[in-house]
Design an enzyme around this catalytic site. Structure first.
Site, mmCIF file in Angstrom:
data_model
loop_
_atom_site.group_PDB
_atom_site.id
_atom_site.type_symbol
_atom_site.label_atom_id
_atom_site.label_comp_id
_atom_site.label_asym_id
_atom_site.label_seq_id
_atom_site.Cartn_x
_atom_site.Cartn_y
_atom_site.Cartn_z
ATOM 1 N N GLU A 263 0.834 -1.071 -0.017
ATOM 2 C CA GLU A 263 0.169 0.252 0.109
ATOM 3 C C GLU A 263 0.893 1.249 0.048
ATOM 4 O O GLU A 263 0.675 2.256 -0.655
ATOM 5 C CB GLU A 263 -1.050 0.119 1.162
ATOM 6 C CG GLU A 263 -1.938 -0.767 1.233
ATOM 7 C CD GLU A 263 -3.091 -0.821 2.123
ATOM 8 O OE1 GLU A 263 -2.938 0.100 2.992
ATOM 9 O OE2 GLU A 263 -4.051 -1.733 2.232
ATOM 10 N N GLU A 386 4.048 -2.377 -8.936
ATOM 11 C CA GLU A 386 3.361 -2.649 -7.671
ATOM 12 C C GLU A 386 1.696 -3.156 -7.813
ATOM 13 O O GLU A 386 0.814 -2.620 -7.355
ATOM 14 C CB GLU A 386 3.205 -1.389 -6.665
ATOM 15 C CG GLU A 386 4.682 -0.696 -6.656
ATOM 16 C CD GLU A 386 5.393 -1.555 -5.581
ATOM 17 O OE1 GLU A 386 4.959 -2.651 -5.359
ATOM 18 O OE2 GLU A 386 6.384 -0.950 -5.423
#
Length: 406
Positions: A263, A386
């Site tokens: 995150e 990511e």
């Protein structure tokens, strides 16, 4: 100073940090970025400058020798650095993912051991989750850590250890880092595959080849863009590691630790997208006011003017969503939705803005003499780093179904 990407509500300290980083980018990164990128040369001097500025300790608390700043401050710094050269922002991204994971999930001993040296940049982190056969499908990892009955003496005394075998892929800073957070399979007896994963803190020597007994970094992976920073594999072949190198000291929590770190990484990728997009916009609007066609500057042609307007809107929108995601994480709240939205939009918009700037440059955009050529090769990495765009949409969609469940 650009009219775009202004952030409301910053403290005087945050403003001063950003001013310092912006000046560093202008004087130390932009003048050499394209030359170093074309050579695929590691930016040693730039990294030393970042260490002197204290940026490797930006988010590490003051008690461990860092600056104790927020994720928002870090993201805004990344935005500025990526505007200069995206590869440099990659050098600090995985470092901060590992530092964040240590801070949130490490034992007191692990924090004391690593965070002070990470704050100075003497210990630099890398993050290892992907493998040759899996990227987004984290549950499919095959690298396995098997607990030994007796083994390498740990600092805690006990002598418990694990042996790791497997192959990891796509490690940013894989060669230059000396501390790698590695996700492995471990048999914890759970019915859930996600509770049978463990993160290990693997120390190694920087460099390539056999960097420790049973641990090899084969060499740099050749890439289309995102050059300068080293991207590598990591091969474990009977590598023995002490049990006290399990992040948090308790096995079976690796998946959740990694997702928490991701995150932070997604906010970073969003910030990188914002920085690259802004630089592409700056290059496009500058060139459009210099190049003439049909008797006037091309910026005066409505087609180009509209393109510039669309580019600016995308730059601004992506920045606002990135700031929102960072502030949500800083508040201590779950931000997978906000981080997914920011990463998805910023990376997509970055790609579009870079292409629009490329089009404005015309044939010169295809020349290596012009900076936009480098940005055109760098932007695609943000679409997959990511978590791909489709993974972000899955995350966003699932959260929406939770919130709007009938």
């Amino acid at each position: 100073m650009s009219r775009l990407q202004q952030t409301e509500g910053l403290t005087d300290i945050q403003e001063e940090i950003l001013k310092t980083v912006r000046a560093f980018v202008e004087s130390e990164i932009l003048p050499v970025a394209t030359e170093l990128e074309h050579k695929d040369e590691y930016p040693t001097k730039i990294v030393e400058g970042l260490k002197e500025l204290g940026l490797f300790g930006l988010m590490i608390p003051e008690e461990y020798g860092g600056l104790g700043e927020s994720l928002l401050t870090y993201a805004l710094c990344v935005e500025e650095i990526a505007r200069g050269w995206m590869s440099v922002s990659g050098i600090i991204n995985t470092h901060f993912i590992v530092a964040y994971m240590l801070l949130q999930h490490g034992t007191d001993e692990q924090k004391q051991k690593y965070l002070p040296r990470m704050a100075t940049g003497d210990v630099r982190g890398a993050f290892s989750m992907s493998e040759p056969g899996c990227g987004s499908d984290v549950a499919a990892i095959k690298t396995k850590a098997t607990k030994n009955k007796q083994g390498k003496e740990s600092e805690g005394g006990g002598g418990e250890s694990y042996t790791i075998n497997g192959q990891k892929m796509w490690l940013t800073n894989g060669g230059s880092a000396n501390l790698v957070a590695v996700l492995t399979k471990t048999d914890e007896g759970s019915d859930s595959v996600y509770k049978n994963m463990t993160t290990f803190l693997v120390e190694k020597e920087p460099g390539f080849g056999e960097v420790d007994k049973g641990l090899t970094v084969p060499g740099k992976i050749e890439k289309m863009g995102y050059k300068g920073v080293d991207t590598t594999e990591l091969i474990f072949d009977g590598y023995e590691i002490a049990a006290d190198q399990v992040l948090g000291g308790v096995p079976g929590k690796g998946f959740y630790q990694m997702m928490d770190g991701v995150e932070v990484g997604r906010v970073n990728v969003a910030a990188r997208g914002c920085g690259v997009a802004r630089r592409a916009f700056e290059l496009g609007i500058s060139y459009a006011q210099q190049r003439e066609a049909f008797g006037k500057k091309i910026a005066e042609h409505q087609a180009v003017l509209f393109r510039l307007a669309d580019m600016a809107v995308k730059v601004e929108a992506a920045h606002e969503l990135m700031v929102k995601a960072a502030r949500k994480k800083d508040s201590g709240s779950r931000n997978d939705f906000e981080a997914g939205v920011a990463k998805y939009l910023a990376s997509e918009y970055c790609s579009q803005v870079v292409e629009d700037s490329f089009r404005i440059h015309g044939g010169y955009g295809f020349s290596k003499e012009y900076e936009i050529e480098r940005l055109y090769r760098e932007a695609p990495m943000l679409l997959i780093g990511e978590g791909t765009a489709d993974i972000q949409r899955m995350i966003i969609g699932r959260r929406l179904l939770e919130d709007y469940k009938l």
